[in-house]
Write an enzyme that holds these catalytic residues in place. Structure first.
Site, PDB file in Angstrom:
ATOM      1  N   ASP A   1     117.629 -31.383  62.704  1.00  0.00           N
ATOM      2  CA  ASP A   1     117.238 -31.532  61.313  1.00  0.00           C
ATOM      3  C   ASP A   1     117.484 -32.900  60.642  1.00  0.00           C
ATOM      4  OD1 ASP A   1     117.084 -31.209  58.630  1.00  0.00           O
ATOM      5  OD2 ASP A   1     118.773 -29.793  58.380  1.00  0.00           O
TER       6      ASP A   1
ATOM      7  N   LYS B   1     114.192 -40.910  54.502  1.00  0.00           N
ATOM      8  CA  LYS B   1     113.052 -39.802  54.605  1.00  0.00           C
ATOM      9  C   LYS B   1     112.314 -39.889  53.749  1.00  0.00           C
ATOM     10  CE  LYS B   1     113.068 -34.780  55.321  1.00  0.00           C
ATOM     11  NZ  LYS B   1     113.681 -33.779  55.870  1.00  0.00           N
TER      12      LYS B   1
ATOM     13  N   GLU C   1     110.888 -26.954  58.314  1.00  0.00           N
ATOM     14  CA  GLU C   1     112.123 -26.346  57.904  1.00  0.00           C
ATOM     15  C   GLU C   1     112.223 -24.951  57.598  1.00  0.00           C
ATOM     16  OE1 GLU C   1     113.124 -29.520  54.977  1.00  0.00           O
ATOM     17  OE2 GLU C   1     112.994 -31.088  56.641  1.00  0.00           O
TER      18      GLU C   1
ATOM     19  N   ASP D   1     115.251 -23.580  49.328  1.00  0.00           N
ATOM     20  CA  ASP D   1     115.935 -24.886  49.783  1.00  0.00           C
ATOM     21  C   ASP D   1     116.297 -25.651  48.786  1.00  0.00           C
ATOM     22  OD1 ASP D   1     116.836 -27.066  50.988  1.00  0.00           O
ATOM     23  OD2 ASP D   1     115.278 -27.138  52.537  1.00  0.00           O
TER      24      ASP D   1
END
Lengths: 631, 179
Positions: free
Chosen positions: A25, A87, A186, A211
């Site tokens: 992850d 990211k 994800e 999330d």
């Protein structure tokens, strides 16, 4: 290793070697690696017992890098060389950085490459290289604790990641020398972690994955049908997360302190020190309120108390914003709230009771929270990696994905014509025909875009290339076929060819914001140069792990049957060889020497292994006919 | 491997008709995916992986085509030798185009209605009713062998597809404003 292959009677022998695989992850704030060990998924920890690796890389003057906690600890003192939001930059171009750039403390350099570079003391770094450092650290952690090379990994990406962002993630993995089985969305990983794909009492399951991380919010709607996942819709807010909840508390504290005369402010602005102090206090309060109904707070000379109800009032607009995104995603998927079977919670911020309650109310069912929301994505990725590695040949799990954003081409007047609509199941290949609009036109620009808007400027430019060598013809006579091919990872390849004359010219396209193969190879070379010493150390480490395994296997075998199978002399010979290996393993710094010692140990033990194997076969066959073993 | 020349209907074991059994389509689709998906070949060689990509691309394209009523209708015409580019070709039915404009104007007026949500629901019902009638029209014309008329019905379906999208995004906007 022969000693290990002996199985006790009654225990099944593995049909083939277990391939080491891991799920990663790669997060905005933290990253994790997980794997399957003895049938169950677990996240792997560092030496200090931390599973979470902060996604922070610090570049030092001597070219070395610090990754994780160490890097984060020094973030404030060395802000220009410590990169923490890689990211967000992955797959982004110079233009995007200018919009994001105002908020980022890094020095970007203008470069020939279309990939933005950050200036550090260790040279210019791209987000891809920064991410690869994080991946290398996780790879190292996995190989250290598993004692061998990974055959492949599954890396998770947000469901809305576009082509350039997915490509950049894959490039980072390539730099880290990782074999990527698959990029996995994800939310899909989270659903897999909960084993929702294993429940087939329902014909079709609709799953909402909520999330809420530190700085981002994502909602995804998945459809699951007999082990096949489809992403129905995605949505969210890339600038909404747990940090905003902290902000809300901090602001309330500061304003209350001003109102009660303990603090003065200049037009509602405060100096940095007090703001930072307020944020720290806010984070503490937020966490404490998860377990308490009221918490004492203090800032500067002011002190007071905040109840859970106060807090819920403060953050209500934030929670509502996430629910609004949930509504949108449901509508995109053409579904109503009642049709959702499961709600999966992901991200540390979903620990807040108010979030759980409101989400539960919205979907009218309690959300799934029993897997640690920080680890759930990595665990799902590990399960998928195990299947793809071939460790579960009977496993039917198949994860189908859709393309998150439409792909299209620029047409006359700066408009975009969609070739593949979003939410189309991938892989997909689709061709579109175009023609020339001038007599004797011999070249044509092909501009590939991704997004939902009508005009070129409002979409994301993925690539632009010229198709040359079109034979001269009258306008409208040439037939140019542009083929889009999107693979299972959501990565795009485009081919263009002129068809009428049979003269074909085709071009493979790399995204505008990706790195060229040459650039990647250059980076790999550079890192190889630096890594020569690393490699030596690594080889040694591997051999030490191997030696440990050999020793353990011998000890285990001897505990079981040394008394019945070996005479005193034989035991002595084995123990001598064991001692030798132990000593070399503990003292040697040469991988080859350790390797030779292992070989020697194995050779000495050969007779013992053979004897045990015979015995095993005899025991296993007792009571069976020979025919049963002929299969 | 898989025959790329077979029709999408044959691929999924369905009769070559406009009305199809969606649960059958879904089941056949998943069965094929489970067999050919690139995930089944991650440890395979380069050629196997490329082939898996092509085959699943074909399966997905077939599935997307048959799932949509307009694309399915268009595909049936193609199989019957009527090929056309619906980006360029359009209907010349004046009364139909006039009616389209009326619906469009009605959509623009929704915001001024007393109860905008109720109003848009009404219009949405009207649109889907007419779209259904168009499907029936297509089936009828195909049965009668009037392929050009069937083609016109397909071209008209595209207008309704756009109207549906517009009314959907309008509903979304109205609801978001109220939420």
């Amino acid at each position: 290793m022969a000693l290990l292959q002996i199985s006790e009677p009654g225990m099944s022998t593995a049909p083939h070697e277990h391939r080491l695989a891991a799920g990663i992850d790669l997060g905005t704030t933290n990253s994790l690696v997980a794997t399957i060990r003895s049938g169950s998924a677990e996240t792997l920890k560092d030496g200090q017992g931390n599973a979470l690796l902060p996604s922070v890389v610090r570049y030092l003057e001597n070219g070395e890098t610090l990754v994780g906690l160490e890097a984060r600890a020094s973030e404030l003192e060395d802000i220009h060389n410590t990169i923490s939001s890689a990211k967000r930059l992955l797959g982004r171009g110079i233009q995007d950085i200018k919009t994001l750039g105002g908020k980022l403390p890094y020095n970007f350099v203008e470069s020939q490459s279309s990939v933005p570079q950050i200036k550090t003391v260790a040279g210019n770094q791209t987000a891809i290289e920064v991410s690869s450092e994080i991946l290398k650290a996780l790879k190292q952690r996995a190989e250290d604790s598993l004692g061998g090379d990974l055959t492949g990994v599954v890396i998770t990406v947000p469901a809305y990641f576009d082509d350039a962002q997915r490509q950049a993630t894959k490039d980072a993995a390539r730099l880290a020398d990782l074999n990527v089985f698959r990029l996995l969305n994800e939310p899909t990983a989270a659903a897999v972690a909960y084993g929702l794909d294993q429940k087939d009492e329902l014909k079709e399951r609709i799953i909402a994955v909520y999330d809420l991380g530190g700085g981002t919010f994502d909602i995804s709607i998945l459809k699951l049908n007999k082990g096949v996942f489809e992403v129905m819709a995605t949505g969210g807010d890339s600038a909404l997360g747990g940090d905003d909840f902290d902000h809300a508390i901090a602001e309330w504290m500061l304003h209350t302190a001003v109102k009660e005369g303990f603090l003065s402010s200049d037009n509602d602005t405060f100096d940095h020190a007090i703001t930072r102090q307020a944020m720290r206090e806010a984070r503490r309060v937020k966490e404490a309120l998860s377990d308490n109904d009221a918490v004492k707070v203090s800032i500067a000379d002011w002190s007071g108390s905040i109840s859970r109800a106060d807090f819920e009032g403060l953050v209500a607009p934030l929670v509502k914003k996430t629910l609004l995104a949930c509504r949108r995603a449901l509508r995109d998927a053409d579904l109503s709230k009642e049709q959702v079977h499961d709600v999966v919670m992901v991200g540390g911020s979903t620990r807040m009771p108010v979030v759980r309650e409101e989400v539960g109310k919205f979907f009218d069912k309690p959300p799934l929270v029993n897997i640690d929301p920080d680890k759930v994505v990595a665990i799902g990725a590990a399960l998928q990696a195990d299947v793809l590695a071939g460790n579960k040949p009977d496993e039917e799990m198949l994860l189908l994905d859709v393309i998150p954003l439409s792909l299209g081409l620029e047409t006359y007047g700066g408009l975009v014509e969609k070739v593949i609509a979003r939410n189309t199941t991938i892989p997909i290949t689709r061709a579109q025909e175009f023609t020339t609009f001038k007599d004797n036109q011999t070249a044509m620009t092909v501009h590939i875009l991704q997004g939902e808007r009508e005009t070129v400027e409002e979409n994301r430019s993925l690539a632009k290339f010229a198709l040359k060598g079109i034979p001269p013809m009258v306008a409208g006579a040439a037939r140019i076929k542009v083929t889009f091919q999107v693979d299972a990872d959501g990565l795009l390849n485009v081919l263009a060819e002129e068809e009428t004359t049979g003269a074909k010219s085709s071009v493979e396209v790399k995204p505008s914001y990706g790195l060229t193969d040459n650039e990647i190879e250059g980076m790999i070379r550079d890192s190889m140069d630096n890594a020569q010493a690393d490699m030596e150390a690594r080889k040694l480490r591997e051999q030490i792990v191997e030696a440990d395994r050999t020793l353990e296997a011998l000890d285990a075998a001897m505990t079981v049957d040394a008394d019945s199978m070996l005479n005193q002399e034989e035991v002595k010979t084995l123990m001598l060889a064991r001692e030798q290996l132990q000593q070399i393993k503990d003292s040697s710094e040469d991988a080859d020497e350790v390797k030779a010692a292992i070989k020697n140990m194995e050779k000495v033990a050969e007779f013992y292994v053979a004897r045990r194997m015979d015995d095993n076969v005899k025991t296993a066959m007792a009571g069976h006919s020979v025919d049963e073993f002929k299969k | 491997m898989l025959d790329f020349k077979q029709s999408y209907f044959t691929l999924f074991g369905l009769p070559e008709e406009f009305e199809i059994d969606f649960s059958k389509l879904g089941a056949a689709f998943r069965k094929l995916q489970a067999k050919y998906h690139p995930d089944r070949f991650v440890n395979g060689d380069e050629q196997e992986r490329r082939l898996a990509l092509q085959v699943t691309g074909f399966i997905n394209e077939a599935n997307e085509t048959l799932k949509s009523s307009r694309l399915r209708a268009r595909y049936l015409l193609t199989l019957n030798g009527v090929d056309f580019d619906d980006e360029i070709d359009t209907t010349h039915d004046g009364a139909f185009l006039m009616h389209q404009m009326e619906i469009r104007e009605a959509l623009e007026e929704v915001a001024n209605a007393q109860d905008p949500l109720a109003r848009i629901d009404d219009i949405g019902q009207e649109i889907s009713g007419e779209a259904d009638a168009l499907k029936d029209d297509f089936v009828e014309k195909m049965e009668q062998g009037k392929l050009e008329c069937a083609k016109d019905a397909v071209l008209k379906m595209k207008f309704f597809e756009r109207l549906c999208q517009e009314s959907k995004s309008l509903t979304e906007k109205l609801e978001d404003d109220l939420f």
